[in-house]
Design a protein around this motif. Structure first.
Motif, PDB file in Angstrom:
ATOM      1  N   ASP A  61       6.805  11.893   7.272  1.00 41.11           N
ATOM      2  CA  ASP A  61       6.199  13.189   6.956  1.00 41.11           C
ATOM      3  C   ASP A  61       7.200  14.149   6.329  1.00 41.11           C
ATOM      4  N   GLU A  62       8.445  14.069   6.762  1.00 40.97           N
ATOM      5  CA  GLU A  62       9.473  14.925   6.159  1.00 40.97           C
ATOM      6  C   GLU A  62       9.661  14.572   4.686  1.00 40.97           C
ATOM      7  N   LYS A  63       9.671  13.289   4.376  1.00 40.86           N
ATOM      8  CA  LYS A  63       9.846  12.857   2.989  1.00 40.86           C
ATOM      9  C   LYS A  63       8.683  13.313   2.116  1.00 40.86           C
ATOM     10  N   LEU A  64       7.488  13.399   2.692  1.00 42.10           N
ATOM     11  CA  LEU A  64       6.307  13.798   1.930  1.00 42.10           C
ATOM     12  C   LEU A  64       6.156  15.314   1.825  1.00 42.10           C
TER      13      LEU A  64
ATOM     14  N   SER B 249       0.823  -1.212   0.000  1.00 49.91           N
ATOM     15  CA  SER B 249       0.000   0.000   0.000  1.00 49.91           C
ATOM     16  C   SER B 249       0.857   1.261   0.000  1.00 49.91           C
ATOM     17  N   PHE B 250       2.188   1.087   0.009  1.00 49.78           N
ATOM     18  CA  PHE B 250       3.067   2.223   0.244  1.00 49.78           C
ATOM     19  C   PHE B 250       4.047   2.438  -0.901  1.00 49.78           C
ATOM     20  N   PRO B 251       4.402   3.698  -1.170  1.00 42.09           N
ATOM     21  CA  PRO B 251       5.350   3.988  -2.252  1.00 42.09           C
ATOM     22  C   PRO B 251       6.782   3.675  -1.836  1.00 42.09           C
TER      23      PRO B 251
ATOM     24  N   ALA C 185      -1.243   7.788   0.217  1.00 39.56           N
ATOM     25  CA  ALA C 185      -0.058   8.578   0.565  1.00 39.56           C
ATOM     26  C   ALA C 185       0.441   9.439  -0.592  1.00 39.56           C
ATOM     27  N   GLY C 186       0.468   8.884  -1.787  1.00 38.03           N
ATOM     28  CA  GLY C 186       1.031   9.600  -2.919  1.00 38.03           C
ATOM     29  C   GLY C 186       0.237  10.810  -3.376  1.00 38.03           C
ATOM     30  N   ASP C 187      -1.030  10.911  -2.943  1.00 42.38           N
ATOM     31  CA  ASP C 187      -1.886  12.016  -3.388  1.00 42.38           C
ATOM     32  C   ASP C 187      -2.093  13.091  -2.333  1.00 42.38           C
TER      33      ASP C 187
END
Length: 368
Positions: A224-227, A42-44, A201-203
């Motif tokens: 959260d930092e990566k996003l 489910s995760f990038p 997550a990606g959107d």
């Protein structure tokens, strides 16, 4: 001594030892059928702690079987979207998936207990309940009805309460807030006037940047930092009362699981348990560095006020009671967890709490 007779005796003994060794060898060493599975996440790939769990499991299984049991991980969107992992496993599109069970509360709210329930257990308590308190066995009965076998395969620990475009100082500030939030927390937030959204997550970043969302929760500092949320929503609240210890699961087609040789089942279970501990260790190591970095980038840390916490606690109890009244599976797991929660916090307030509190005071005073 007759040298020829001696050599024949040694050879005969060696052959006997060889036969005995063959008979004594474990089943996995005797017969390793070649099996290839696909595991959708489910995760990038950009979130190495979360997506990395499926890679960790695949590597562990491959090494334990000398490459005979091969699992190939795929990130969200590479075969199916992140929110459709369970569907892909149930339909036998793939053999296995790695996801958060509470993404599927729309199918049945009981899925929430595979991940976390508002104001329930922290990560250590969650693992104690899974492995020692009968949680896995209770979930097995529920998951079997869904056509899957599943095991915990990661935990984030307590999460942050999310990123907000504006400060949240009172319950009034929650009214009308459009917030990305997963699991049963959306129902609780709705009681406080929030408009919950569930977005992969990606959107999330794009929706927050465009103003489609006013707030977003995901995991914590490392992810959260990566996003990049700090760039568009500076107020970073804590704690995520809805995610005291959020677990992820490896979900496997029940038919595929039942067809899997017993030694491979044992290896896969062990790999999931190893991944479970590894993910929590990763977050515990990475989050301290990431929170410093985020504050340096402009994040403004804010605690949820007691008015909001108490109102949320009350609303969560109402939601859980309402669902329990109409869903027997949910009630069974809820009763199990609440019973353990009561006992666990009775203990945790003694040794752990007092040790941690003392050490935190030393840290604030600069003694450590």
């Amino acid at each position: 001594m007759d040298r020829r007779k001696f050599i024949r005796g040694v050879a005969s003994g060696a052959a006997g030892l060889g036969a005995a060794s063959s008979l004594a060898a474990p089943a996995l060493a005797q017969d390793k059928p070649k099996i290839q599975w696909r595991c959708v996440s489910s995760f990038p790939r950009s979130l190495p702690a979360l997506f990395g769990a499926s890679e960790y499991i695949a590597r562990y299984v491959g090494e334990m079987t000398d490459g005979a049991f091969e699992i190939q991980p795929f990130a969200a969107g590479e075969i199916v979207p992140g929110g459709q992992v369970l569907d892909a496993v149930q339909s036998d599109t793939v053999e296995m998936g790695h996801t958060a069970a509470y993404y599927y509360v729309g199918k049945d709210p009981t899925f929430a207990f595979g991940t976390t329930v508002p104001f329930m257990l922290n990560a250590r308590q969650q693992n104690a309940w899974f492995y020692r308190g009968g949680g896995n066995e209770l979930l097995d009965k529920f998951f079997e009805k869904q056509g899957i076998f599943a095991r915990p395969a990661g935990n984030t620990g307590a999460q942050m309460g999310g990123w907000y475009r504006k400060e949240i100082n009172s319950l009034a500030d929650m009214k009308g807030l459009k917030m990305r939030i997963a699991g049963l927390a959306g129902e609780v937030m709705a009681k406080l006037g929030v408009v919950p959204q569930q977005i992969p997550a990606g959107d999330i970043y794009a929706a927050l940047e465009k103003g489609t969302l006013d707030a977003v929760e995901f995991v914590g500092p490392y992810d959260d930092e990566k996003l990049g949320f700090v760039k568009v929503a500076p107020y970073y609240y804590y704690p995520a009362w809805w995610e005291g210890g959020a677990a992820t699961h490896a979900m496997i087609s029940l038919d595929k699981w039942n067809d899997l040789p017993k030694p491979y089942q044992a290896v896969l279970k062990a790999a999931c348990e190893a991944a479970n501990g590894n993910m929590l260790a990763t977050y515990d190591w990475e989050n301290p560095k990431a929170i410093r970095s985020l504050v340096g980038s402009g994040a403004q840390l804010r605690p949820f006020g007691q008015e909001i916490m108490q109102a949320s606690f009350k609303a969560a109890g109402e939601v859980m009671t309402d669902i329990s009244a109409r869903n027997a599976d949910f009630k069974t797991l809820y009763d199990s967890q609440t019973g353990f929660r009561r006992e666990s916090y009775l203990w945790d307030q003694l040794a752990e709490y007092n040790f941690d509190t003392f050490m935190m005071i030393q840290q604030r005073q600069g003694a450590i």
